[in-house]
Design a protein around this motif. Sequence first.
Motif, mmCIF file in Angstrom:
data_model
loop_
_atom_site.group_PDB
_atom_site.id
_atom_site.type_symbol
_atom_site.label_atom_id
_atom_site.label_comp_id
_atom_site.label_asym_id
_atom_site.label_seq_id
_atom_site.Cartn_x
_atom_site.Cartn_y
_atom_site.Cartn_z
ATOM 1 N N PHE A 1 0.830 -1.201 0.000
ATOM 2 C CA PHE A 1 0.000 0.000 0.000
ATOM 3 C C PHE A 1 0.868 1.256 0.000
ATOM 4 O O PHE A 1 0.613 2.200 -0.742
ATOM 5 C CB PHE A 1 -0.949 0.006 1.200
ATOM 6 N N GLU A 2 1.906 1.258 0.818
ATOM 7 C CA GLU A 2 2.811 2.412 0.875
ATOM 8 C C GLU A 2 3.486 2.632 -0.480
ATOM 9 O O GLU A 2 3.605 3.764 -0.948
ATOM 10 C CB GLU A 2 3.853 2.195 1.963
ATOM 11 N N PHE A 3 3.911 1.555 -1.116
ATOM 12 C CA PHE A 3 4.544 1.665 -2.431
ATOM 13 C C PHE A 3 3.566 2.219 -3.461
ATOM 14 O O PHE A 3 3.909 3.117 -4.239
ATOM 15 C CB PHE A 3 5.091 0.307 -2.875
ATOM 16 N N LEU A 4 2.347 1.690 -3.484
ATOM 17 C CA LEU A 4 1.329 2.179 -4.415
ATOM 18 C C LEU A 4 1.060 3.658 -4.190
ATOM 19 O O LEU A 4 1.006 4.443 -5.143
ATOM 20 C CB LEU A 4 0.039 1.371 -4.249
ATOM 21 N N HIS A 5 0.909 4.044 -2.943
ATOM 22 C CA HIS A 5 0.644 5.446 -2.622
ATOM 23 C C HIS A 5 1.795 6.333 -3.085
ATOM 24 O O HIS A 5 1.583 7.394 -3.689
ATOM 25 C CB HIS A 5 0.407 5.602 -1.114
ATOM 26 N N THR A 6 3.021 5.927 -2.813
ATOM 27 C CA THR A 6 4.198 6.700 -3.224
ATOM 28 C C THR A 6 4.242 6.843 -4.741
ATOM 29 O O THR A 6 4.556 7.926 -5.271
ATOM 30 C CB THR A 6 5.488 6.035 -2.707
ATOM 31 N N GLU A 7 3.922 5.787 -5.453
ATOM 32 C CA GLU A 7 3.917 5.840 -6.912
ATOM 33 C C GLU A 7 2.814 6.747 -7.455
ATOM 34 O O GLU A 7 3.015 7.447 -8.454
ATOM 35 C CB GLU A 7 3.792 4.430 -7.501
ATOM 36 N N MET A 8 1.647 6.752 -6.809
ATOM 37 C CA MET A 8 0.572 7.652 -7.243
ATOM 38 C C MET A 8 1.019 9.105 -7.102
ATOM 39 O O MET A 8 0.834 9.917 -8.009
ATOM 40 C CB MET A 8 -0.706 7.417 -6.425
ATOM 41 N N VAL B 1 -6.733 15.625 -7.409
ATOM 42 C CA VAL B 1 -6.797 14.294 -8.014
ATOM 43 C C VAL B 1 -6.548 13.228 -6.940
ATOM 44 O O VAL B 1 -7.277 12.244 -6.849
ATOM 45 C CB VAL B 1 -5.786 14.164 -9.174
ATOM 46 N N LEU B 2 -5.512 13.428 -6.126
ATOM 47 C CA LEU B 2 -5.215 12.476 -5.050
ATOM 48 C C LEU B 2 -6.366 12.393 -4.053
ATOM 49 O O LEU B 2 -6.745 11.307 -3.617
ATOM 50 C CB LEU B 2 -3.937 12.875 -4.319
ATOM 51 N N GLU B 3 -6.923 13.536 -3.695
ATOM 52 C CA GLU B 3 -8.028 13.569 -2.745
ATOM 53 C C GLU B 3 -9.237 12.854 -3.339
ATOM 54 O O GLU B 3 -9.926 12.101 -2.657
ATOM 55 C CB GLU B 3 -8.369 15.026 -2.384
ATOM 56 N N GLY B 4 -9.482 13.040 -4.621
ATOM 57 C CA GLY B 4 -10.594 12.368 -5.295
ATOM 58 C C GLY B 4 -10.415 10.857 -5.336
ATOM 59 O O GLY B 4 -11.367 10.096 -5.163
ATOM 60 N N MET B 5 -9.184 10.415 -5.584
ATOM 61 C CA MET B 5 -8.898 8.982 -5.571
ATOM 62 C C MET B 5 -9.146 8.408 -4.177
ATOM 63 O O MET B 5 -9.746 7.343 -4.024
ATOM 64 C CB MET B 5 -7.456 8.737 -6.005
ATOM 65 N N GLY B 6 -8.685 9.116 -3.159
ATOM 66 C CA GLY B 6 -8.906 8.680 -1.782
ATOM 67 C C GLY B 6 -10.379 8.652 -1.432
ATOM 68 O O GLY B 6 -10.849 7.751 -0.728
ATOM 69 N N PHE B 7 -11.130 9.641 -1.927
ATOM 70 C CA PHE B 7 -12.570 9.706 -1.659
ATOM 71 C C PHE B 7 -13.263 8.450 -2.173
ATOM 72 O O PHE B 7 -14.062 7.837 -1.463
ATOM 73 C CB PHE B 7 -13.177 10.956 -2.311
ATOM 74 N N ARG B 8 -12.924 8.049 -3.397
ATOM 75 C CA ARG B 8 -13.563 6.863 -3.984
ATOM 76 C C ARG B 8 -13.194 5.595 -3.207
ATOM 77 O O ARG B 8 -14.030 4.740 -2.961
ATOM 78 C CB ARG B 8 -13.171 6.734 -5.459
#
Length: 159
Positions: free
Chosen positions: A7-14, A36-43
Amino acid sequence: MADPALFEFLHTEMVAELWAQDPDPGPGGQKTSLLVLEGMGFRVGQALGERLPRETLAFREELDVLKFLCKDLWVAVFHKQMDSLRTNHQGTYVLQDNSFPLLVRMASGLQYLEEAPKFLAFTCGLLRGTLSTLGVKSLVTASVAALPACKFQVVIQKP
C-alpha cells in the motif's frame, strides 16, 4: 486489506506520477494534483465505508462514526489505531496519528516537511469518502508540525 508495504509503495507511486507530469508545477498545478489524489482517496473511502461497518445502525452519533474511523478503518488501512481523537463538541474533530505510516520514511529530515501535504491528500479523501458513505457530510484537512506525526481535522457539515 493489503500488505502495508505494498500500500505504501502504491501510494508513493501515485504521488510521484502526479508530480512527474510537471516537475515544477505552479500553484495551480499543485492544487490540481492534490485534488486528483483527494478524489482517488474519496472513492476508495466510499468503497471501504460500504464494506467495513458491520453494524451501521450502531452509529447513532457523530462521535461513534469518528471512533469507527480511528479504530476500525485505521486498522484496516494502516494496521494500527489512530493515536487520539479530540472534539470541541460543535462538529469539529481532530484525529492525530503520531507515527503516520505514509510519512515515517520522510521523518529523517526537516527538508521533507514541505512535501508532506501531497502525501496526506489521499488520506483526507479516504476519510471524507468513508464519512460520506456513512451519511456524514464533512470537510477534511491535514496538517503536519513535525514528521511523522500528523493531524486530520474533520469538520462536520450540517444539512
